[in-house]
Motif scaffolding. Structure first.
Motif, PDB file in Angstrom:
ATOM      1  N   SER A  11      53.526  45.203  36.995  1.00  0.00           N
ATOM      2  CA  SER A  11      54.958  45.505  36.986  1.00  0.00           C
ATOM      3  C   SER A  11      55.573  45.200  35.623  1.00  0.00           C
ATOM      4  CB  SER A  11      55.669  44.699  38.082  1.00  0.00           C
ATOM      5  OG  SER A  11      57.055  44.966  38.091  1.00  0.00           O
ATOM      6  N   GLU A  74      69.196  41.611  38.846  1.00  0.00           N
ATOM      7  CA  GLU A  74      69.611  42.939  39.307  1.00  0.00           C
ATOM      8  C   GLU A  74      70.906  42.837  40.106  1.00  0.00           C
ATOM      9  OE1 GLU A  74      65.515  45.463  39.484  1.00  0.00           O
ATOM     10  OE2 GLU A  74      65.761  43.958  41.061  1.00  0.00           O
ATOM     11  N   THR A  78      69.464  47.080  44.386  1.00  0.00           N
ATOM     12  CA  THR A  78      68.422  48.106  44.313  1.00  0.00           C
ATOM     13  C   THR A  78      68.434  48.900  45.615  1.00  0.00           C
ATOM     14  OG1 THR A  78      66.703  46.708  45.296  1.00  0.00           O
ATOM     15  CG2 THR A  78      66.987  46.584  42.907  1.00  0.00           C
ATOM     16  N   GLN A 104      56.581  43.252  47.285  1.00  0.00           N
ATOM     17  CA  GLN A 104      57.871  43.514  46.645  1.00  0.00           C
ATOM     18  C   GLN A 104      58.280  42.365  45.729  1.00  0.00           C
ATOM     19  OE1 GLN A 104      59.465  46.413  46.881  1.00  0.00           O
ATOM     20  NE2 GLN A 104      57.858  47.174  48.236  1.00  0.00           N
ATOM     21  N   TYR A 105      57.960  41.143  46.138  1.00  0.00           N
ATOM     22  CA  TYR A 105      58.321  39.968  45.322  1.00  0.00           C
ATOM     23  C   TYR A 105      57.513  39.945  44.028  1.00  0.00           C
ATOM     24  CZ  TYR A 105      59.366  35.062  44.243  1.00  0.00           C
ATOM     25  OH  TYR A 105      59.777  33.896  43.621  1.00  0.00           O
ATOM     26  N   GLN A 107      56.309  42.510  42.437  1.00  0.00           N
ATOM     27  CA  GLN A 107      56.879  43.549  41.583  1.00  0.00           C
ATOM     28  C   GLN A 107      58.208  43.088  40.981  1.00  0.00           C
ATOM     29  OE1 GLN A 107      57.005  46.819  44.364  1.00  0.00           O
ATOM     30  NE2 GLN A 107      54.981  47.559  43.776  1.00  0.00           N
ATOM     31  N   LYS A 108      59.001  42.407  41.787  1.00  0.00           N
ATOM     32  CA  LYS A 108      60.286  41.897  41.316  1.00  0.00           C
ATOM     33  C   LYS A 108      60.104  40.881  40.195  1.00  0.00           C
ATOM     34  CE  LYS A 108      64.671  40.391  41.563  1.00  0.00           C
ATOM     35  NZ  LYS A 108      65.858  41.196  41.228  1.00  0.00           N
ATOM     36  N   ARG A 111      58.984  42.598  36.968  1.00  0.00           N
ATOM     37  CA  ARG A 111      60.116  43.346  36.412  1.00  0.00           C
ATOM     38  C   ARG A 111      61.150  42.402  35.798  1.00  0.00           C
ATOM     39  NH1 ARG A 111      60.943  45.952  40.728  1.00  0.00           N
ATOM     40  NH2 ARG A 111      62.663  44.808  41.660  1.00  0.00           N
ATOM     41  N   SER A 112      61.473  41.343  36.515  1.00  0.00           N
ATOM     42  CA  SER A 112      62.490  40.408  36.044  1.00  0.00           C
ATOM     43  C   SER A 112      62.041  39.646  34.802  1.00  0.00           C
ATOM     44  CB  SER A 112      62.861  39.417  37.157  1.00  0.00           C
ATOM     45  OG  SER A 112      63.478  40.091  38.234  1.00  0.00           O
ATOM     46  N   PHE A 157      66.640  38.419  45.083  1.00  0.00           N
ATOM     47  CA  PHE A 157      65.664  39.361  45.643  1.00  0.00           C
ATOM     48  C   PHE A 157      65.729  39.380  47.163  1.00  0.00           C
ATOM     49  CE2 PHE A 157      61.473  39.247  47.742  1.00  0.00           C
ATOM     50  CZ  PHE A 157      61.117  40.590  47.645  1.00  0.00           C
TER      51      PHE A 157
END
Length: 264
Positions: A11, A74, A78, A104-105, A107-108, A111-112, A157
């Motif tokens: 990610s 974010e 999202t 999902q975490y 990926q978060k 990304r973060s 998140f």
């Protein structure tokens, strides 16, 4: 666990390829930071140089730390998970070896991490050059600050995930996202410091998870709270992370059953 870290790294690499978008984001973040700084500094100046514990330097620091956290947490929400639910692609995600929320975490976090480094730090440097900022010199404060940022990202998140998971029952979540974003930006302390709220609104805000997303990491990193005072604040962040994680897990399980009943 190895899969989690590989997804996190993938990610990070994925978002690092969007160089033009990153530069544009830094520019936009810096411009809006200057606008917000001018407004808050004017408010402090009008109040006589100090407003509820914030002088000019502290107000500027608050703005630039908030701008640094804007992309990683974010703050505008999202809709990717909600769209995958509506399109049916979530069924594929549920079959992956890594649990849905962990996927999902991961990926978060990847990304973060990129957004914090590439779109968070540069605007802070702009702010340091133009208005000045005040950061702690104690290494312990920096460690606590990094922990507060991690927990802020986690809480944001999970809260955003609850909004997205509502897609299992709501055909259109855009309105819910707009309401959540507006409330989050206000009560998290992103728009103005929570200390500037009326007393009744401060009490209401402190009873929600939103301050843990922005105000707490800013307070820790700006040294507005001492190390001893920072620990309880971080503890509150961890508590909200646990509560929201349980809520997201329970909501996902209900959503999966709903998906199966509908023929998934």
């Amino acid at each position: 666990m190895l899969a989690f870290w590989r997804i996190l790294a993938a990610s990070f690499r994925q978002y690092s390829t969007y160089r033009v978008a990153t530069v544009a984001g830094v520019f936009t973040n810096s411009v809006f930071g200057l606008i917000r700084a001018s407004i808050l500094l004017a408010a402090v100046s009008t109040a006589g140089g100090e407003l509820r514990g914030y002088d000019a330097l502290q107000a500027a620091t608050y703005v630039w730390l908030g701008q640094a956290l804007l992309a990683p947490v974010e703050a505008f929400g999202t809709r990717e998970v909600a769209e995958r639910v509506h399109q049916g692609d979530v069924a594929i995600d549920l079959l992956r070896p890594l649990g849905f929320l962990r996927l999902q975490y991961a990926q978060k976090l990847g990304r973060s991490a990129f957004l914090l480094l590439a779109r968070g730090i540069p605007p802070m440097l702009v702010g340091a050059a133009l208005t000045g900022i005040s950061l702690p010199t104690d290494p312990v404060a920096w460690l606590l600050g990094l922990l507060a940022i991690l927990l802020a990202i986690t809480v944001a998140f999970l809260a955003d995930m609850l909004v997205n998971l509502a897609a299992f029952w709501i055909l259109q979540t855009r309105g819910l996202t707009v309401v959540y974003t507006a409330v989050m930006n206000l009560l998290s302390g992103f728009l103005i410091p929570i200390a500037w709220f009326p007393d009744w609104l401060i009490a209401l805000t402190r009873a929600t998870p939103f301050p843990a997303m922005v105000q707490t990491p800013i307070d820790v990193l700006s040294a507005r709270v001492s190390t001893a005072e920072a620990l309880p604040e971080i503890g509150v962040q961890a508590l909200w992370a646990g509560v929201l994680a349980l809520a997201a897990w329970a909501m996902l399980q209900r959503g999966i059953r709903s998906l199966e009943v509908q023929g998934g």
